[in-house]
Design an enzyme around this catalytic site. Structure first.
Site, PDB file in Angstrom:
ATOM      1  N   ASP A  11      35.098  43.210  39.945  1.00 27.52           N
ATOM      2  CA  ASP A  11      35.460  44.218  38.948  1.00 27.52           C
ATOM      3  C   ASP A  11      34.268  44.954  38.357  1.00 27.52           C
ATOM      4  O   ASP A  11      34.416  45.690  37.376  1.00 27.52           O
ATOM      5  CB  ASP A  11      36.305  43.585  37.840  1.00 27.52           C
ATOM      6  CG  ASP A  11      35.564  42.465  37.109  1.00 27.52           C
ATOM      7  OD1 ASP A  11      34.679  41.847  37.725  1.00 27.52           O
ATOM      8  OD2 ASP A  11      35.865  42.225  35.930  1.00 27.52           O
ATOM      9  N   SER A  59      37.989  39.028  38.727  1.00 27.53           N
ATOM     10  CA  SER A  59      36.534  39.139  38.780  1.00 27.53           C
ATOM     11  C   SER A  59      35.948  38.819  40.158  1.00 27.53           C
ATOM     12  O   SER A  59      36.301  39.437  41.152  1.00 27.53           O
ATOM     13  CB  SER A  59      35.937  38.243  37.700  1.00 27.53           C
ATOM     14  OG  SER A  59      34.563  38.422  37.638  1.00 27.53           O
TER      15      SER A  59
END
Ligand code: G16
Length: 543
Positions: A279, A113
């Site tokens: 992401d 992330s």
């Protein structure tokens, strides 16, 4: 092709956190480490022979190598087909979209992330189920249990699959379909928003800047904002995905998205700014010299959803994570729809969306989304805002201020203390637990404590219970302090303090959040003994 069973021994640290398993790249690169975890996933999901899987990642360092390993293991474990994004790339929302559109059995996303990437950065892996959403706790716990007793994994010997050309190839008995990572997602966005109105807004002199932070959203943003909506090419900055995110920290907040922040707060600033993370599931929204908190953003999207084609039929309900401010609750009350409070983690929204109980969901951690997929969705949030701006023809700041004038302002801030020693962080949390009793009803400065607890949640759909989700201290005037340990860090512990107060008086809406929350901040530091126990005199990140 030969299927091999490789003998292995368990690693003792493969417990998935808030969102999958995240570790340093070096940890993932140890022999058998990734393979053990992937086999543990396959052992826990009971996919029937011949099932289809979606696979992609945010392009960070080790993405390509990991994709090849997972493909060989998927073949050895009896999958029939894997849909993989070209170049191994798929944003998290795009994986969710692909799982749902092609009705795959599930999907694997490679990402840590917003954590930095590169050889010294982080890597991560998470499994999403057939609804397109993050695996619920019962699956992540099964994966962890499997990882603790694994003795072998299955893999085939085969050369690397060519990932850069669209089309099908065989890997053992399995088909690998390399798909366009952007097309399906862009089409879904076009079905939800009024692209004609946004195109008109952008051609009329309204200037936007989107910072892809050298992460996965660059190609998506170029296709949607530049190619489909006609924004000038320089509207998208840092659009080239890089394995180390250009050395940056791909977290869209006021600290790390500094290039965007400087542009929006500088001379001749654009009208609208936004950024997404590694992401592509997070978003930050800025107006000219104006920051929209994620909690306010959720509330404003909900209050204006009737202006957006995909949501004109009304909202079933709203859900927010516990530490997210109650701004959305006020909108839900006005719309006469339910509002749910869940633990931190997008996985908790899945059941509510599947059961048709909520349409919009959001988190203070820069996550907003809807039931169009089962992940939070950065570009979706940006398009939602652009659609509202096109319909209302007002500035971001005016829209937010009018919202506050109507609903009151939930003044909000989060203070993060990153990378503190685990013992010190646990000591703070222990202390808070031990002192619960003393604080019930106590007067702390100008605030009287209404309740103190450790948040626990019973899922209204499947009855599952999640405990220990954060210490809440609620005051009689609706103000709140929440303490929680992050479940996504990889280095030491990150302690988060969430601060909120409610201000109905328009005359005070101009106040800076830190100023307005100063007394609560002082109380939080005092009762937690945070400074004394961690040696830190200020937070690492304030949002
Ligand atoms: C993940 C989760 C979010 C959560 C965030 C922060 O986001 O999906 O639901 O709010 O982490 O979690 P924590 O406070 O435990 O660090 P992402 O974008 O990192 O996948």
């Amino acid at each position: 092709m030969q299927v091999r069973s490789v003998a292995t021994t368990p690693f003792n640290d493969q417990k998935p956190g808030t969102s999958g398993l995240r570790k340093r790249v070096q940890v993932f690169c140890q022999a058998h480490y990734l393979e053990n975890f992937v086999q543990s996933i396959f052992a826990s999901i009971a996919a029937p022979p011949g099932a289809t899987l979606a696979l992609g990642g945010d392009g960070r360092y080790y993405n390509r190598e990991a994709i090849q390993i997972i493909l060989r293991m998927a073949s050895a474990n009896g999958f029939g087909r894997v849909l993989v994004g070209r170049g191994g790339i798929l944003s998290t929302p795009a994986v969710s979209c692909v799982i749902r559109k092609y009705q795959t059995y599930g999907g694997i996303i490679l990402s840590a992330s917003h954590n930095p990437g590169g050889p010294d950065g982080d890597f991560g892996i998470k499994y999403n189920t057939a609804n397109g959403g993050p695996a619920p706790e019962k699956i992540t716990e099964a994966v962890y249990a499997a990882s603790k007793k694994i003795a072998q994994y299955r893999i085939i010997d085969a050369p690397d699959v060519a990932l850069d050309n669209l089309g099908d190839s065989k890997l053992g008995d399995m088909i690998v379909s390399v798909i366009d990572p952007v097309g399906d997602y862009a089409e879904l966005m076009e079905s939800l928003f009024d692209f004609a109105a946004i195109r008109k807004l952008l051609s009329g002199g309204f200037r936007i800047k989107f910072d892809a932070m050298h992460a996965v959203t660059g190609p998506y943003a170029r296709e949607i904002f530049v190619n489909r909506l006609g924004a000038p090419p320089d509207s998208v900055i840092n659009a080239e995905p890089l394995a180390d995110f250009g050395g940056g920290h791909p977290d869209p907040n006021l600290t790390y998205a500094h290039e965007l922040v400087e542009a929006l707060y500088g001379a001749n600033a654009p009208d609208f700014g936004a950024a997404s993370d590694g992401d592509g599931d997070r978003n930050m929204i800025l107006g000219r010299q104006f920051f929209v908190t994620p909690s306010d953003s959720l509330a404003i999207l909900a209050a204006n959803a009737h202006l957006v084609p995909g949501y004109q039929q009304g909202l079933a309900g709203i859900a927010r994570s516990m530490p997210t401010s109650a701004a959305a609750d006020r909108v839900a009350a006005a719309l006469d729809i339910p509002c749910y409070e869940t633990p931190t983690g997008w996985k908790f929204f899945g059941n509510l969306m599947d059961a048709g109980k909520v349409t919009l969901c959001g988190e203070e951690s820069f996550g907003t989304g809807s039931d169009h997929i089962r992940e939070k969705d950065g570009l979706w949030a940006v398009l939602f805002w652009l659609n509202i701006l096109a319909a209302r023809k007002q500035s971001v700041e005016t829209i937010v201020r009018e919202h506050w004038a109507r609903f009151g302002r939930n003044v909000y801030s989060r203070h993060d203390y990153e990378g503190i020693p685990g013992d010190a962080a646990n000591g703070v949390m222990r202390l808070l637990h031990e002192r619960f009793g003393e604080w019930q009803g106590a007067q702390l400065g100008n605030y009287r404590v209404l309740f103190c607890d450790d948040f626990s949640y019973t899922d209204p759909v499947d009855g599952s219970v999640s405990t220990g989700q954060g210490v809440r201290i609620g005051f009689t005037d609706g103000s709140r302090i929440v303490f929680r340990l992050s479940g996504t860090g990889t280095e030491g512990a990150t302690l988060r303090i969430y601060l909120e107060s409610f201000e109905p008086d328009v005359a005070k809406h101009h106040l800076d959040a830190q100023e307005a929350l100063a007394e609560l901040i002082g109380i939080a530091l005092e009762i937690s003994e945070l400074r004394e126990r961690t040696g830190r005199d200020r937070p690492t990140v304030v949002t």
